[in-house]
Design an enzyme around this catalytic site. Structure first.
Site, PDB file in Angstrom:
ATOM      1  N   GLU A  24      -5.556   3.508   3.994  1.00  0.00           N
ATOM      2  CA  GLU A  24      -5.946   4.168   5.250  1.00  0.00           C
ATOM      3  C   GLU A  24      -7.401   4.626   5.252  1.00  0.00           C
ATOM      4  O   GLU A  24      -7.939   4.937   6.306  1.00  0.00           O
ATOM      5  CB  GLU A  24      -5.026   5.370   5.524  1.00  0.00           C
ATOM      6  CG  GLU A  24      -3.573   5.004   5.757  1.00  0.00           C
ATOM      7  CD  GLU A  24      -3.321   4.265   7.069  1.00  0.00           C
ATOM      8  OE1 GLU A  24      -4.273   4.074   7.844  1.00  0.00           O
ATOM      9  OE2 GLU A  24      -2.168   3.870   7.306  1.00  0.00           O
ATOM     10  N   ASP A  60       0.856  -1.193   0.000  1.00  0.00           N
ATOM     11  CA  ASP A  60       0.000   0.000   0.000  1.00  0.00           C
ATOM     12  C   ASP A  60       0.891   1.241   0.000  1.00  0.00           C
ATOM     13  O   ASP A  60       2.003   1.226   0.480  1.00  0.00           O
ATOM     14  CB  ASP A  60      -0.993  -0.005   1.168  1.00  0.00           C
ATOM     15  CG  ASP A  60      -0.377  -0.505   2.467  1.00  0.00           C
ATOM     16  OD1 ASP A  60       0.854  -0.703   2.516  1.00  0.00           O
ATOM     17  OD2 ASP A  60      -1.124  -0.692   3.434  1.00  0.00           O
TER      18      ASP A  60
END
Ligand SMILES: [Zn+2]
Ligand SMILES: [Zn+2]
Length: 421
Positions: A155, A85
């Site tokens: 997130e 990520d």
């Protein structure tokens, strides 16, 4: 590969890793100083994509806004997907590191915020770039297809889904296994794996409760949403304590409670924002339905003019590692790390990593890589001070580059090798 072959493979790769470390350290520091908020990872994505192109991957960009997929075909063999990520957080870094971030950006609400990689996704990106180079420069050591996936927006819990929605499943080969890793507080040089649930499911909701406003001196003409919200908040706390079995783990937090503007005005409505973490699909559904039941019942008890309104703020699925695949990873880790690999407890954080495996219906394994200075970590452990070490999302979160950078490379390399021929 079998364990004996993995050992030989790792031994050969080890010197190449050493040679690559200075380059990767530069990349890491650059990413660390140039963090980007969720779904805006344009610079990071370009760096990753250009690097993959250099490494002879077939590269696709802009998947789910900033997602990058690189495919490296190297003969017959399984398809192994590795995921990193890319996003940073709206946190002003306070680590005092010479390469600390000083970036400022505007968040989704237009508010100016400091931005930093305090969840360590810059390390994840660096690891995967390093793996891409190692496997592309040493094709003689393996057979199969390697797929490197750089994902946006972890997130905010939207990135993986946005890639899936953008045709990821149709555009790329279906993996035989999906692998991912996260830097966490833990002794640097160690890796923690776990079969089954390793990260919690996370569900956040906004609940709007409707009353009838009026003068603070004449409550008989109103339906007071402040009292309604207070009663609801208290009753919600009975779900985990009274409805969930004591052997299950769950958390329900009302993190925001907003109503009113002035002491003598009874407002029209109140808003609760709540966050739920669970480790079992059934418990999750049980809690979500109990939340609805209690909110509706408290509104009815208060004689609310209408039913409450529920809005989902975010939803992270459970990260539940496949048992057989985890055993394979654990065996490979054991060969590489010996007693520096260990079985970890589940963490109450959440990830959208499993979205890929869930949609593709393929097994996935996610593990933790320790990033805390080993001396500091062991000292804190001895003094029962582990909770004092700044965790992910803290402005002070600062993984040590060495040996963390190398450990993550070795972990992902060895896990991938367990599938490749
Ligand atoms: Zn995070
Ligand atoms: Zn993270």
């Amino acid at each position: 590969m079998e364990i004996s072959k993995i050992k030989a493979f790792n031994a050969t790769m080890d010197s190449f890793i050493e040679q690559l470390l200075p380059e990767l350290e530069e990349i890491y520091k650059d990413l660390h100083q140039n963090p980007e908020l969720s779904m805006e990872e344009f610079r990071t994505a370009k760096i990753a994509a250009d690097y993959l192109t250099q490494c002879q991957f077939e590269v696709s960009t802009g998947i789910g806004i900033t997602g990058v997929v690189g495919v490296l075909r190297n003969g017959k063999g399984p398809v192994v997907m590795l995921r990193a990520d890319m996003d940073a957080l709206p946190v002003t870094e306070n680590t005092g590191l010479p390469y600390a971030s000083t970036k400022i950006a505007r968040d989704e609400e237009g508010v100016e915020v400091g931005v930093s990689h305090v969840c360590g996704h810059d390390l994840h990106v660096t690891w995967l770039m390093g793996i891409a180079r190692l496997f592309s420069e040493h094709k003689e050591l393996w057979k199969g297809t390697l797929m490197a996936v750089f994902q946006p927006g972890e997130e905010v819990g939207r990135g993986a889904q946005s890639m899936v929605d953008d045709g990821m499943l149709e555009r790329f080969p279906k993996p035989d296994i999906i692998l991912g890793q996260h830097v966490m507080v833990g002794e640097a040089g160690t890796v923690g794996y776990r079969s089954g649930a390793i990260l919690a499911a996370g569900n956040s909701l906004k609940v709007k409760l409707f009353g009838r406003g009026g003068h603070g001196s004449q409550p008989q003409t109103t339906v007071d949403p402040v009292v309604m919200a207070a009663a609801t908040t208290l009753r919600l706390q009975t779900i985990v304590s009274r409805e969930v079995a004591p052997i299950e783990n769950a958390v329900l937090t009302v993190g925001a409670l907003q109503a009113g503007t002035k002491e003598n005005i009874i407002p029209e409505d109140a808003t609760l924002k709540l966050n739920i973490r669970t480790f079992d699909e059934g418990v999750k559904n049980q809690i979500l339905s109990a939340v609805k039941r209690i909110c509706c019942a408290e509104c009815a008890a208060s004689n609310a003019p209408r039913e409450p309104e529920f809005t989902e703020l975010s939803s992270y699925p459970l990260t539940e590692n496949d048992a057989l695949a985890t055993a394979r990873v654990a065996g490979a880790f054991e060969a590489q790390f010996g007693d520096k690999s260990y079985e970890t407890k589940p963490a109450s954080g959440s990830e959208d990593f499993s979205v890929f495996g869930r949609n593709w219906h393929v097994p996935y394994v996610f593990w933790f890589v320790g990033g805390t200075d080993p001396v500091l970590y062991l000292e804190a452990k001895k003094n029962n001070q582990l909770n004092a070490i700044p965790s992910n999302h803290s402005p002070m979160f600062a993984p040590v580059i060495h040996p963390t950078l190398k450990t993550g490379l070795q972990a992902m390399m060895t896990a991938a090798a367990a599938w490749l021929n």
